[in-house]
Design a protein around this motif. Structure first.
Motif, PDB file in Angstrom:
ATOM      1  N   GLY A  68     -46.427  -1.899  -0.092  1.00  0.00           N
ATOM      2  CA  GLY A  68     -47.688  -2.180   0.590  1.00  0.00           C
ATOM      3  C   GLY A  68     -47.606  -2.179   2.106  1.00  0.00           C
ATOM      4  N   ASP A  69     -46.394  -2.221   2.649  1.00  0.00           N
ATOM      5  CA  ASP A  69     -46.244  -2.133   4.105  1.00  0.00           C
ATOM      6  C   ASP A  69     -46.646  -0.742   4.577  1.00  0.00           C
ATOM      7  N   LEU A  70     -47.021  -0.633   5.845  1.00  0.00           N
ATOM      8  CA  LEU A  70     -47.379   0.640   6.454  1.00  0.00           C
ATOM      9  C   LEU A  70     -46.372   0.983   7.540  1.00  0.00           C
ATOM     10  N   ALA A  71     -46.161   2.291   7.758  1.00  0.00           N
ATOM     11  CA  ALA A  71     -45.160   2.708   8.737  1.00  0.00           C
ATOM     12  C   ALA A  71     -45.578   3.996   9.437  1.00  0.00           C
ATOM     13  N   LEU A  72     -45.032   4.166  10.627  1.00  0.00           N
ATOM     14  CA  LEU A  72     -45.107   5.424  11.361  1.00  0.00           C
ATOM     15  C   LEU A  72     -43.766   6.118  11.192  1.00  0.00           C
ATOM     16  N   CYS A  73     -43.769   7.425  10.998  1.00  0.00           N
ATOM     17  CA  CYS A  73     -42.520   8.182  10.934  1.00  0.00           C
ATOM     18  C   CYS A  73     -42.218   8.747  12.318  1.00  0.00           C
ATOM     19  N   TYR A  74     -40.975   8.566  12.730  1.00  0.00           N
ATOM     20  CA  TYR A  74     -40.506   8.978  14.049  1.00  0.00           C
ATOM     21  C   TYR A  74     -39.450  10.062  13.894  1.00  0.00           C
TER      22      TYR A  74
END
Length: 133
Positions: free
Chosen positions: A39-45
């Protein structure tokens, strides 16, 4: 409580290709047990490119694979939004993150404000692509 993350993808020896394949964003690996949760959200770098290129949702809890020597911890992700190419992707600084602060991490916790700024920058980078279709 939902957390926000920056997932570091690619290495100096193995940088990501310029074209982004959203279908290929299915899992992320780490050397240590990550604190991420379903359920966490992330940005891909993209580490060599120093850009943020996708917004993903963590869809499962981290699992340990003892048969692997490196990157033993892995968790599934689902792409929500992505640029088509890393040349169009916004710099990581758009999320108020500086490349020097990332060091050898495979993931970094973001504040909600950093995540929102990064998500908005990625969305703005994809809008011209949507209009062309």
């Amino acid at each position: 409580m939902q957390q926000h993350w920056l997932l570091v993808r690619g290495t100096g020896e193995r940088p990501l290709p310029e074209r982004v394949d959203p279908e290929g964003l299915r899992a992320h690996s780490s050397t240590r047990r990550p604190n991420v949760q379903r359920g966490d959200l992330a940005l891909c770098y993209a580490s060599v490119w120093q850009t943020i290129f996708a917004v993903v949702e963590v869809t499962g809890d981290p699992e340990n694979d003892p048969d692997r020597d490196r990157w033993r911890w892995r968790f599934p992700i689902r792409c929500l939004l992505a640029v088509s190419g890393l040349e169009e992707a916004p710099p990581v600084e758009a999320a108020d993150v500086f490349p020097r602060s990332l060091g050898r991490h495979s993931y970094v916790r973001l504040t909600p404000e950093q995540f929102e700024a990064g998500r908005d920058a990625i969305a703005a980078s994809t809008e011209p692509l949507r209009r062309k279709r």
